[in-house]
Motif scaffolding. Structure first.
Motif, PDB file in Angstrom:
ATOM      1  N   ALA A  83      -8.008  32.659  34.160  1.00  0.00           N
ATOM      2  CA  ALA A  83      -6.642  32.861  34.610  1.00  0.00           C
ATOM      3  C   ALA A  83      -5.922  31.525  34.625  1.00  0.00           C
ATOM      4  O   ALA A  83      -6.525  30.475  34.696  1.00  0.00           O
ATOM      5  CB  ALA A  83      -6.656  33.494  35.994  1.00  0.00           C
ATOM      6  N   GLY A  84      -4.577  31.585  34.574  1.00  0.00           N
ATOM      7  CA  GLY A  84      -3.809  30.361  34.697  1.00  0.00           C
ATOM      8  C   GLY A  84      -3.893  29.460  33.489  1.00  0.00           C
ATOM      9  O   GLY A  84      -4.247  28.295  33.616  1.00  0.00           O
ATOM     10  N   GLY A  85      -3.593  29.973  32.328  1.00  0.00           N
ATOM     11  CA  GLY A  85      -3.562  29.127  31.139  1.00  0.00           C
ATOM     12  C   GLY A  85      -4.476  29.560  30.036  1.00  0.00           C
ATOM     13  O   GLY A  85      -4.334  29.119  28.904  1.00  0.00           O
ATOM     14  N   GLY A  86      -5.450  30.416  30.341  1.00  0.00           N
ATOM     15  CA  GLY A  86      -6.315  30.943  29.306  1.00  0.00           C
ATOM     16  C   GLY A  86      -7.100  29.878  28.558  1.00  0.00           C
ATOM     17  O   GLY A  86      -7.428  28.815  29.084  1.00  0.00           O
ATOM     18  N   LEU A  87      -7.404  30.171  27.313  1.00  0.00           N
ATOM     19  CA  LEU A  87      -8.226  29.284  26.497  1.00  0.00           C
ATOM     20  C   LEU A  87      -7.583  27.907  26.276  1.00  0.00           C
ATOM     21  O   LEU A  87      -8.289  26.897  26.314  1.00  0.00           O
ATOM     22  CB  LEU A  87      -8.535  29.954  25.163  1.00  0.00           C
ATOM     23  N   PRO A  88      -6.264  27.797  26.036  1.00  0.00           N
ATOM     24  CA  PRO A  88      -5.678  26.460  25.877  1.00  0.00           C
ATOM     25  C   PRO A  88      -5.930  25.553  27.079  1.00  0.00           C
ATOM     26  O   PRO A  88      -6.276  24.382  26.930  1.00  0.00           O
ATOM     27  CB  PRO A  88      -4.185  26.749  25.687  1.00  0.00           C
ATOM     28  N   ALA A  89      -5.754  26.087  28.285  1.00  0.00           N
ATOM     29  CA  ALA A  89      -5.992  25.298  29.488  1.00  0.00           C
ATOM     30  C   ALA A  89      -7.463  24.922  29.609  1.00  0.00           C
ATOM     31  O   ALA A  89      -7.803  23.796  29.996  1.00  0.00           O
ATOM     32  CB  ALA A  89      -5.536  26.075  30.723  1.00  0.00           C
ATOM     33  N   PHE A  90      -8.336  25.866  29.275  1.00  0.00           N
ATOM     34  CA  PHE A  90      -9.772  25.614  29.335  1.00  0.00           C
ATOM     35  C   PHE A  90     -10.166  24.478  28.389  1.00  0.00           C
ATOM     36  O   PHE A  90     -10.910  23.558  28.754  1.00  0.00           O
ATOM     37  CB  PHE A  90     -10.526  26.893  28.989  1.00  0.00           C
ATOM     38  N   THR A 119      -0.931  27.403   6.863  1.00  0.00           N
ATOM     39  CA  THR A 119      -0.391  27.462   8.221  1.00  0.00           C
ATOM     40  C   THR A 119      -1.194  26.656   9.235  1.00  0.00           C
ATOM     41  O   THR A 119      -0.684  26.342  10.313  1.00  0.00           O
ATOM     42  CB  THR A 119      -0.331  28.917   8.710  1.00  0.00           C
ATOM     43  N   GLY A 120      -2.457  26.344   8.904  1.00  0.00           N
ATOM     44  CA  GLY A 120      -3.313  25.677   9.874  1.00  0.00           C
ATOM     45  C   GLY A 120      -3.782  26.585  10.983  1.00  0.00           C
ATOM     46  O   GLY A 120      -4.342  26.140  11.982  1.00  0.00           O
ATOM     47  N   GLU A 121      -3.583  27.905  10.825  1.00  0.00           N
ATOM     48  CA  GLU A 121      -3.961  28.878  11.837  1.00  0.00           C
ATOM     49  C   GLU A 121      -5.347  29.459  11.543  1.00  0.00           C
ATOM     50  O   GLU A 121      -5.724  29.652  10.387  1.00  0.00           O
ATOM     51  CB  GLU A 121      -2.943  30.022  11.907  1.00  0.00           C
ATOM     52  N   LEU A 122      -6.068  29.761  12.604  1.00  0.00           N
ATOM     53  CA  LEU A 122      -7.372  30.393  12.487  1.00  0.00           C
ATOM     54  C   LEU A 122      -7.199  31.900  12.386  1.00  0.00           C
ATOM     55  O   LEU A 122      -6.336  32.487  13.042  1.00  0.00           O
ATOM     56  CB  LEU A 122      -8.217  30.047  13.714  1.00  0.00           C
ATOM     57  N   ALA A 123      -8.026  32.529  11.544  1.00  0.00           N
ATOM     58  CA  ALA A 123      -7.944  33.975  11.369  1.00  0.00           C
ATOM     59  C   ALA A 123      -8.118  34.686  12.700  1.00  0.00           C
ATOM     60  O   ALA A 123      -8.914  34.263  13.555  1.00  0.00           O
ATOM     61  CB  ALA A 123      -9.007  34.446  10.378  1.00  0.00           C
ATOM     62  N   ALA A 124      -7.384  35.777  12.885  1.00  0.00           N
ATOM     63  CA  ALA A 124      -7.383  36.485  14.169  1.00  0.00           C
ATOM     64  C   ALA A 124      -8.728  37.137  14.474  1.00  0.00           C
ATOM     65  O   ALA A 124      -9.033  37.417  15.626  1.00  0.00           O
ATOM     66  CB  ALA A 124      -6.285  37.545  14.173  1.00  0.00           C
ATOM     67  N   ASP A 125      -9.554  37.387  13.448  1.00  0.00           N
ATOM     68  CA  ASP A 125     -10.823  38.067  13.670  1.00  0.00           C
ATOM     69  C   ASP A 125     -11.975  37.094  13.849  1.00  0.00           C
ATOM     70  O   ASP A 125     -13.127  37.401  13.542  1.00  0.00           O
ATOM     71  CB  ASP A 125     -11.130  39.010  12.505  1.00  0.00           C
ATOM     72  N   ASN A 126     -11.716  35.904  14.398  1.00  0.00           N
ATOM     73  CA  ASN A 126     -12.756  34.883  14.527  1.00  0.00           C
ATOM     74  C   ASN A 126     -13.719  35.150  15.676  1.00  0.00           C
ATOM     75  O   ASN A 126     -14.744  34.502  15.780  1.00  0.00           O
ATOM     76  CB  ASN A 126     -12.113  33.505  14.715  1.00  0.00           C
ATOM     77  N   TRP A 131      -8.809  33.607  21.953  1.00  0.00           N
ATOM     78  CA  TRP A 131      -8.026  32.968  20.885  1.00  0.00           C
ATOM     79  C   TRP A 131      -6.756  33.767  20.613  1.00  0.00           C
ATOM     80  O   TRP A 131      -6.753  34.984  20.655  1.00  0.00           O
ATOM     81  CB  TRP A 131      -8.851  32.877  19.605  1.00  0.00           C
ATOM     82  N   HIS A 132      -5.665  33.052  20.320  1.00  0.00           N
ATOM     83  CA  HIS A 132      -4.423  33.723  19.963  1.00  0.00           C
ATOM     84  C   HIS A 132      -3.628  32.826  19.026  1.00  0.00           C
ATOM     85  O   HIS A 132      -3.827  31.600  18.999  1.00  0.00           O
ATOM     86  CB  HIS A 132      -3.591  34.036  21.209  1.00  0.00           C
ATOM     87  N   PRO A 133      -2.748  33.393  18.210  1.00  0.00           N
ATOM     88  CA  PRO A 133      -1.928  32.572  17.313  1.00  0.00           C
ATOM     89  C   PRO A 133      -1.138  31.525  18.100  1.00  0.00           C
ATOM     90  O   PRO A 133      -0.614  31.795  19.176  1.00  0.00           O
ATOM     91  CB  PRO A 133      -0.985  33.602  16.662  1.00  0.00           C
ATOM     92  N   GLY A 134      -1.075  30.320  17.547  1.00  0.00           N
ATOM     93  CA  GLY A 134      -0.353  29.246  18.212  1.00  0.00           C
ATOM     94  C   GLY A 134      -1.178  28.490  19.240  1.00  0.00           C
ATOM     95  O   GLY A 134      -0.650  27.623  19.942  1.00  0.00           O
ATOM     96  N   LEU A 135      -2.485  28.795  19.328  1.00  0.00           N
ATOM     97  CA  LEU A 135      -3.314  28.130  20.340  1.00  0.00           C
ATOM     98  C   LEU A 135      -3.377  26.618  20.123  1.00  0.00           C
ATOM     99  O   LEU A 135      -3.370  25.848  21.074  1.00  0.00           O
ATOM    100  CB  LEU A 135      -4.710  28.740  20.350  1.00  0.00           C
ATOM    101  N   ARG A 136      -3.455  26.194  18.872  1.00  0.00           N
ATOM    102  CA  ARG A 136      -3.527  24.754  18.596  1.00  0.00           C
ATOM    103  C   ARG A 136      -2.301  24.042  19.177  1.00  0.00           C
ATOM    104  O   ARG A 136      -2.431  22.978  19.801  1.00  0.00           O
ATOM    105  CB  ARG A 136      -3.615  24.510  17.088  1.00  0.00           C
ATOM    106  N   GLU A 137      -1.131  24.619  18.963  1.00  0.00           N
ATOM    107  CA  GLU A 137       0.086  24.019  19.504  1.00  0.00           C
ATOM    108  C   GLU A 137       0.073  24.025  21.029  1.00  0.00           C
ATOM    109  O   GLU A 137       0.549  23.067  21.658  1.00  0.00           O
ATOM    110  CB  GLU A 137       1.311  24.764  18.982  1.00  0.00           C
ATOM    111  N   ASP A 138      -0.480  25.077  21.635  1.00  0.00           N
ATOM    112  CA  ASP A 138      -0.556  25.144  23.090  1.00  0.00           C
ATOM    113  C   ASP A 138      -1.438  24.016  23.638  1.00  0.00           C
ATOM    114  O   ASP A 138      -1.100  23.377  24.649  1.00  0.00           O
ATOM    115  CB  ASP A 138      -1.119  26.495  23.533  1.00  0.00           C
ATOM    116  N   VAL A 139      -2.581  23.779  22.985  1.00  0.00           N
ATOM    117  CA  VAL A 139      -3.470  22.705  23.429  1.00  0.00           C
ATOM    118  C   VAL A 139      -2.786  21.347  23.260  1.00  0.00           C
ATOM    119  O   VAL A 139      -2.879  20.472  24.122  1.00  0.00           O
ATOM    120  CB  VAL A 139      -4.799  22.748  22.653  1.00  0.00           C
TER     121      VAL A 139
END
Length: 296
Positions: A83-90, A119-126, A131-139
């Motif tokens: 909670a509170g930020g999900g995977l990017p925060a973790f 795009t530099g994006e990871l496939a959604a079925d990883n 994981w979610h689209p835009g995670l790299r930018e969130d981190v």
């Protein structure tokens, strides 16, 4: 040369580390060295069940590390790990823990799955939980530094090309043998990603109706004789050899580490029997038990 040295000193990149020439007449020569702490990089090894972060200075010296189990790994791929930020925060928190008092200049995330070159994006079925689209930018926003995302097997190939078994070779293929099966290709001295990021991924191909993944996962190789295990690995490697003619196949991952040089030799023998091109097979030294180098 003096002007260049002064510019590097003014930029904080080099510093005086000593002098030489006391045994001769005239002024001593100054010795300069790299300011190792001028910048740091964080390598993030993101698995489906854990994350490992290693932080190093610009000389490659490790200054900190952290490992955490990935919350939510036992749930669905789309569940949030906290909670509170999900995977990017973790991920950002784990990087900060590993860095300690150091501020990383750049963060590189290695993750399973295809990373689209466009795009530099990871496939959604990883299947990485949270994981979610835009995670790299969130981190990147949370850490305030650039973040690079790359497929973990591609990163292994880059490491091998720079300082490992494939150093000095322009063409080679890497076969990743672990809890996931993957591949990477370097041709003409450059990593080849392909149009969708899937270059070298042999795991989904089939041999006699069975996928390479099903043939080479640890549970499939357990209890097999060394010759049978090598035969299966060679079947996968030959798919790369027949199409690309790389000249060298590097075996990496936990299965390659466990098999050691014996597995590499047996696979090379099998490949030589299959192919008239006589490729070599080698185990990646950074996965060797006796090596001081290891993936982050």
């Amino acid at each position: 040369m003096s002007d260049l040295v002064e510019r590097l000193r003014d930029g904080g990149l080099i510093e005086v580390t000593g002098e030489r020439g006391s045994d001769r007449r005239g002024p001593n020569a100054r010795l300069y060295g790299i300011v190792a702490g001028r910048a740091h990089v964080a390598g993030v090894d993101l698995r489906r069940d854990a994350v490992q972060v290693t932080v190093a200075d610009i000389t490659g010296t490790v200054v900190g590390s952290a490992r955490r189990p990935l919350p939510g790994a036992g749930g669905s791929a789309g569940s949030r790990p906290s909670a509170g930020g999900g995977l990017p925060a973790f991920l950002a928190d784990t990087v900060s823990e590993a860095a300690g008092a150091h501020t990383p200049h750049t963060v590189v995330i290695g993750a399973p799955g295809l990373v689209a070159p466009s795009t530099g994006e990871l496939a959604a079925d990883n299947a990485v939980p949270g994981w979610h689209p835009g995670l790299r930018e969130d981190v990147a926003r949370r850490l305030g530094v650039p973040v690079v995302l790359e497929n973990e097997v591609n990163l292994a190939a880059i490491a091998e090309h720079r300082t490992g078994t494939a150093a000095g070779r322009d063409d080679f293929a890497l076969l990743w043998l672990d809890n996931g099966i993957g591949g990477a290709v370097v041709l003409g001295g450059r990593l080849r990603r392909g149009a969708s990021g899937g270059a070298g991924e042999v795991g989904l191909l089939s041999v006699d109706g069975t996928t390479i993944c099903d043939l080479l996962l640890p549970e499939a190789l357990g209890g097999r004789s060394p010759d049978e295990a090598a035969r299966r690995v060679a079947q996968a490697a030959f798919l790369l050899v027949a199409v690309l003619d790389p000249g060298l196949v590097v075996l990496a991952g936990s299965t390659a580490r466990a098999g050691g040089d014996d597995l590499a030799v047996r696979v090379a023998e099998q490949l030589q029997a299959l192919s008239p091109r006589r490729p070599r097979s080698a185990r990646a030294p950074w996965t060797a038990t006796r090596s001081s180098r290891a993936p982050c």
